[in-house]
Design a protein around this motif. Structure first.
Motif, PDB file in Angstrom:
ATOM      1  N   TYR A  35       0.863  -1.188   0.000  1.00  0.00           N
ATOM      2  CA  TYR A  35       0.000   0.000   0.000  1.00  0.00           C
ATOM      3  C   TYR A  35       0.895   1.232   0.000  1.00  0.00           C
ATOM      4  O   TYR A  35       2.014   1.193   0.504  1.00  0.00           O
ATOM      5  CB  TYR A  35      -0.914   0.019   1.230  1.00  0.00           C
TER       6      TYR A  35
ATOM      7  N   ASN B 259      -3.758  -1.303   5.825  1.00  0.00           N
ATOM      8  CA  ASN B 259      -4.285  -1.762   4.539  1.00  0.00           C
ATOM      9  C   ASN B 259      -5.128  -0.680   3.887  1.00  0.00           C
ATOM     10  O   ASN B 259      -6.315  -0.856   3.597  1.00  0.00           O
ATOM     11  CB  ASN B 259      -5.102  -3.042   4.742  1.00  0.00           C
TER      12      ASN B 259
ATOM     13  N   GLY C 105      -4.884  -0.889  -2.837  1.00  0.00           N
ATOM     14  CA  GLY C 105      -3.671  -1.666  -2.675  1.00  0.00           C
ATOM     15  C   GLY C 105      -3.007  -2.011  -3.991  1.00  0.00           C
ATOM     16  O   GLY C 105      -3.646  -2.045  -5.055  1.00  0.00           O
TER      17      GLY C 105
END
Length: 743
Positions: free
Chosen positions: A348, A368, A551
């Motif tokens: 990320y 995340n 991501g």
């Protein structure tokens, strides 16, 4: 009697209110500025941290001014400079302060070149004595003050110049610049488009050295476009455009020393075979320059530290990724010459702190979720300010965190899209907020707590105006497709009846790292979707695999196969939506622009059992036709990945066309060339497939100007009615148009 009158008044009020809510959003209203939002133009924080400047336009006198405001009170303190007081120019459209704010560069008569580049006349205004001098008697590019404010460097005719503001002397520092051959200090077409910068020169902190990039385009293939104009004969625009797998410009890094009046080329301690230099930046040390070097595949990025005095070089950071490494704009040198850097290396995009030697001190942000903007570091209070999607990938919030990664604080409170402009001393920030239900508003907030200090500007007038129109809510949700929960929005007709069936129009862009499903205020297309919803359509947008802010793995999974997985997601989403009781599965259409046009073409061809119609505007039809930097980042070269290029090209699937297809392009599109559409047209003709198409003469990738946008959207709306609408609706629209033309 009074009571009866009041009741009658109330009755009339609500009748009027209900009536006004029935007003329809027309195409003409969308593109004549009726729903335009008010903003703050060219906002700049003054060095003292207590004041800010804004570019204002006086519509009565047609003059522009730089006005100074107080952060705390938001009151205007003074007009710093107005074009009405300057004989040399009638107006200016942009401005840049010197570091000490004693001088201002003013831009006028701007003339666009490509997406980000322009030529203009520039003047230096002296705040103290109100004198004005021209930087050059010609239109120039990217004039930039030296840090001490005594000089201005700029580009002209592919060469670099430095003007001494004290003596008035101008020194030419490169001499080999030549159109379509050599460029000094200004990026070539592909760097400008794909690395998103134009000025390829940088002053050091001592104002005695200038680092710059040199582009040798000699062996780059040329592309030409006919410009029809209004004359008897058209002209040609010829420029260097490296397509996928073709030769790029040879780029080199140079440093000019003002003391010796000499330039020297910088050689780093590594041999690169075909490479890019997407960023250069001086450190706080006057002799130490940083430069980011990338290999052609863009899966390796090296951050070099270059001592221009001792001619020594070293790699501070080496980033590698199986797919590609994103270039960062967030390199920030701190007082001790340690530096802040952003990277996706843990999956990320996050903020990292490195020592001067390039050793990792710590990862500042973790989780995340993605950091989507970096605002700066407040050394006095040891705070890093940034924007992220921690509160959901369709939202943006502003945060503060200590450099050691502790004491994280969410500074913005409203759910939607928040973006900050901090004062120079990081005591305040002006927050720009909007959501799908709230038009853009500007507020002054405390940087310490995020608390609201004052409201600066809102768009309540627009909200009130819109309350008179028939509009529908943009509903956000997710749809589970091919193992992933994909972000989606849906707009239904205002008079939606779940027992009826409606035609469905899908919009998508789908390009790598992009986002179309976001909680922010309307753009022009959103008003068009409202217009279509008024006509009885359901509009949907789905961000499939390959899009951004979820991501690196989600974004980069399309590597080597652009258009494969993205298309699978759109087709499967359309099938699921077609199963809804209120969607007519026999009337599903899709449209898109640029990458979205590539997608909508393939959707109609390969998804011919799902989509009845498609509109493709300015589409890529083969990645072989597109530029080297963008295409090879995701596909490598055609020589290495021929199947990836051809298997997912619309040119390979024209035989599958069964539905209705509208193809649109601008003839002067320097980005996605008309060649893409012409080759698809020829393939469709040879496959004996019916279609409709339109070419807008001398229009670029945006297809706008004058009446162009309105004409285009009328064409697309008519095509949608004819191919997704019912027959009565089509006839009704034809009658409306006939009345409008007659009127």
């Amino acid at each position: 009697m009074k009571r009866q009158k009041l009741s009658l008044f109330v009755c009339l009020f609500f009748t009027t209110f209900l009536f006004t809510q029935e007003k329809e959003i027309t195409l003409k209203l969308i593109w004549n500025g009726t729903f335009r939002t008010e903003g703050m133009d060219v906002l700049h924080s003054m060095a003292d941290g207590r004041q800010y400047s804004v570019l204002n336009l006086d519509r009565v006198t047609r003059s522009t001014s730089i006005d100074i405001y107080n952060y705390k009170t938001l009151k205007k303190l003074k007009t710093l400079v107005s074009s009405s007081d300057i004989d040399e120019l009638n107006y200016f459209t942009n401005y840049t302060f010197s570091n000490d704010e004693s001088k201002i560069i003013l831009a006028t008569d701007e003339e666009p070149i490509y997406r980000r580049s322009s030529l203009a006349n520039y003047y230096v205004y002296n705040v103290k004595d109100r004198s004005v001098i021209a930087v050059s008697d010609k239109k120039i590019q990217e004039p930039t003050f030296s840090p001490d404010g005594t000089k201005v460097a700029y580009g002209l005719n592919n060469n670099l110049f430095v003007k001494d503001l004290q003596s008035g002397k101008t020194t030419q520092i490169t001499f080999d610049g030549e159109k379509n051959k050599i460029i000094n200090g200004i990026t070539d077409w592909v760097y400008e488009e794909e690395f998103a910068f134009v000025r390829a020169f940088e002053w050091n902190v001592a104002s005695n050295k200038l680092a710059f990039l040199r582009f040798d385009e000699t062996n780059v293939p040329e592309f030409s476009m006919d410009i029809y104009g209004e004359g008897l004969y058209p002209t040609q625009q010829v420029f260097k455009y490296p397509k996928a797998g073709e030769e790029n410009a040879v780029v080199s890094l140079h440093v000019y020393d003002l003391a010796t009046n000499k330039s020297k080329q910088v050689e780093v301690g590594k041999q690169y075979n075909d490479f890019y230099i997407p960023r250069i930046k001086w450190s706080n040390k006057p002799d130490v320059l940083s430069a980011q070097f990338m290999n052609r595949h863009q899966d390796t990025l090296d951050l070099w530290m270059i001592n221009t005095k001792t001619n020594t070089t070293r790699i501070a950071i080496a980033e590698n990724d199986p797919a590609y490494v994103d270039v960062t704009d967030n390199l920030t040198f701190l007082k001790d010459n340690s530096f802040i850097w952003t990277s996706e290396k843990d999956g990320y995009n996050h903020i990292y702190h490195y020592s001067e030697a390039g050793e990792l001190i710590n990862q500042v942000t973790k989780g995340n979720w993605e950091v989507t903007n970096y605002y700066g570091y407040d050394e006095a209070n040891d705070k890093v300010f940034y924007q992220s999607v921690e509160n959901g990938s369709i939202n943006r919030d502003v945060y503060a965190i200590k450099l050691n990664g502790r004491d994280k604080t969410r500074l913005t409170k409203n759910e939607g899209t928040n973006d900050a402009a901090f004062s120079a001393d990081f005591s305040y920030f002006i927050n720009t907020f909007s959501s799908a239900t709230t038009p853009t508003e500007y507020t002054l907030n405390s940087a310490a707590s995020g608390d609201l200090t004052k409201s600066i500007k809102d768009n309540d007038v627009l909200s009130q105006k819109l309350s008179e129109y028939k509009t529908s809510k943009k509903e956000f949700s997710t749809i589970h497709v091919n193992g992933n929960d994909l972000n989606m929005w849906m707009i239904k007709p205002a008079n939606f009846d779940a027992t009826k069936q409606y035609p469905l129009l899908m919009y998508q862009y789908s390009g790598p790292g992009s986002q179309s499903v976001a909680n922010r205020w309307n753009g022009a297309n959103d008003y068009w979707y409202q217009h279509l919803a008024q006509q009885g359509y359901v509009i949907v947008c789905v961000d499939g695999r390959g899009t951004g802010y979820k991501g690196a793995a989600f974004k980069k999974m399309t590597q080597l196969q652009l258009g494969k997985y993205e298309l699978e997601d759109q087709i499967e989403a359309a099938k699921q939506l077609g199963d809804l009781p209120y969607i007519d599965a026999s009337r599903i259409g899709i449209w898109g622009w640029s990458f979205g046009g590539f997608m909508s073409s393939n959707a109609l061809f390969k998804g011919n059992d799902v989509f009845k119609m498609a509109i493709a505007v300015a589409p890529v039809t083969s990645w072989r036709f597109y530029d080297s930097i963008y295409t090879e980042r995701y596909m490598t070269t055609p020589q290495e990945n021929a199947e990836g290029y051809d298997d997912n090209s619309p040119l390979s699937h024209v035989d599958k066309l069964r539905g209705d297809f509208l193809l649109v392009h601008g003839s002067a599109d320097d980005n996605v060339h008309l060649q893409n559409t012409m080759c698809l047209v020829e393939a469709l003709i040879q496959a004996d497939k019916p279609f409709e198409w339109a070419v807008y003469p001398d229009d670029n990738h945006g297809i706008y100007g004058g009446n162009t946008r309105l004409h285009l959207y009328k064409k697309m709306t008519r095509f949608i009615h004819e191919n997704l609408g019912d027959k009565r609706q089509v006839e009704g629209k034809k009658q409306e148009e006939a009345i409008e033309i007659k009127g």
